[in-house]
Design a protein around this motif. Sequence first.
Motif: not given
Lengths: 337, 337
Positions: A184-191, A250-252, A274-277, A302-305
């Motif tokens: 049940d994460p929260t996702v934040l999208v910049l842009g 904040t977001a997960d 503990g979250g992911t960018v 942190m993931l390289v897309g």
Amino acid sequence: MAGSVGLTRVLEPAGVLPQAAWRLDASPEIGPDEVRIRVQRLNLDAASYRQLASKHEGDGAAIRAEVLDIVETRGKMHNPVTGSGGMLIGVVDEVGPESPLPVKPGDRVATLVSLTLTPLRITDGLASWDGLSEQVPAEGTAILFGRSIVGVLPDDLPAELALAVYDVCGAPALVDRVVRQYQDPTVLVLGGAGKSGSLSLAAARRAGARTKAVVVSAAERDSLLAAGLADEIAIADARDPVAVAQAAGTADITVVCVDVPGCEHGAILATAPGGTVIFFSMATSFPAAALGAEGLAADVTMLVGNGYVPGHADFAVGLLREVPAVRALFEARIAAD
Amino acid sequence: MAGSVGLTRVLEPAGVLPQAAWRLDASPEIGPDEVRIRVQRLNLDAASYRQLASKHEGDGAAIRAEVLDIVETRGKMHNPVTGSGGMLIGVVDEVGPESPLPVKPGDRVATLVSLTLTPLRITDGLASWDGLSEQVPAEGTAILFGRSIVGVLPDDLPAELALAVYDVCGAPALVDRVVRQYQDPTVLVLGGAGKSGSLSLAAARRAGARTKAVVVSAAERDSLLAAGLADEIAIADARDPVAVAQAAGTADITVVCVDVPGCEHGAILATAPGGTVIFFSMATSFPAAALGAEGLAADVTMLVGNGYVPGHADFAVGLLREVPAVRALFEARIAAD
């Protein structure tokens, strides 16, 4: 995966892969596992086009001349400043007898590997392009290697629309994969109102996430509100980390889809421990991300897309078909271009 | 995590975090949650020192002058070309009444956040440094913010050794975490004989992985062989993707610890589908990684090596104490510097 990676096309420096090469051999004669495409249209990477437009202050003729010069000099449309390329559509012209790619002559296709590694020759001087848009009508030839990714264009979508979706199709597929690793994460999208942003929001929501978006203007907020893809929308400058954290909380999982430099710290600051960018912007700075997280004592992944996830093109087109609001956003952006 | 992130120290441009700032206020007076350190030694980031040494062709006086100029101009040791910094050791001088950091005046400490965000003033003109090593004896003051990371130096290790370990302590902790997400993985470390490389190998093995290393020379191979940290060792240029893939085969997890540009594609090519690449080198190019994976149709997870993992400093020092071979490699490198 079978097939060659195009080493024989590298002219300089020797021994690197085509994407890292300064110059490729773009001659139209194909090797046994290559495919030649008759080019119809280039779709320049947003960061690349922005840099060219800014450098030439919107002078279309000068932008066109520089694109021609880059392709002529490098044998590929690989912007030396931004390091990014884009993609293209065209018609399959010839398929080498040993090519593993699932295409035949006459297929209308989009290349799903970057222009930064695609041997390209332009033959019409880009005469049909005014230099004022990322979408570049073009005549010429492009080469695909054995190990490559190519999508046959769907019959039910206009080519421009399919190309715009394919250009960012790695984003929703990777967002889907990451969301499913959380509860049940929260996702934040910049842009969130852009192409990769709106597809990311749609993918996150379909995978069960709560969705938040940061956009740059009231106009973007209104169009995203109308689309109904985000549970919360805030207006903030994604380059201002304090503003982002205040506006978005904040977001997960935070997904960076803003193609301007300097968005790393806001994304990190807005992500819970503990979250992911996930960085999808080609304007991302590796040291800014790595050192920023360390400097903030931020325990985030942190993931390289990665632009490639198996099945990513069908996944993105499926989202577009399923979520009319995403299609409407894409069509509006294409119309505005 | 509580504490401020140093916004009041940013002089220009306004509104960014200290790491992204062009110039910081390095004045020694501290705010209520800041800590002032009396500096004893800087440890320049390897990529940063290499760039300076190369630019000045090993002229120590010129290298020293440029480091002084950077610190004077920017209020921090933030190499504008590489974007990287390093770290420092010193003695705690004054602790603000609201600082959450677990230190007291007189503690000998290492800062575990980058020099790229640490307000720094040099007062001795670096008179004790010949400019010929990354380890820089220095007098002056540095400032830590509320939200920061600092390690009190262990009593049983020489300061130089502890500093060298702390400098790369994010790597083994993150490798440990990733290895535990796989079943009996093979881990390949590019640059396995270096500091972050040898700690990464030791961490991978302790977490149950089979280990392989790529090194650049026979001398490095021999020292790594003697250390016994890798099950297989190959000599190859990490910038040559084809050579890397041929020499090392494939791995489930590939760790990039080579501080030179151009190692992205070899790492991606050497990683099996479903695998993970961890980039620890500050010389990593974000677009080269993102577009390279796409261009190779490589379904790999790519991680920006976060310098912070909770407990990372103790974890790395623990490895050094437990694995004498790692300590020997570190001591040899320090002696050679």
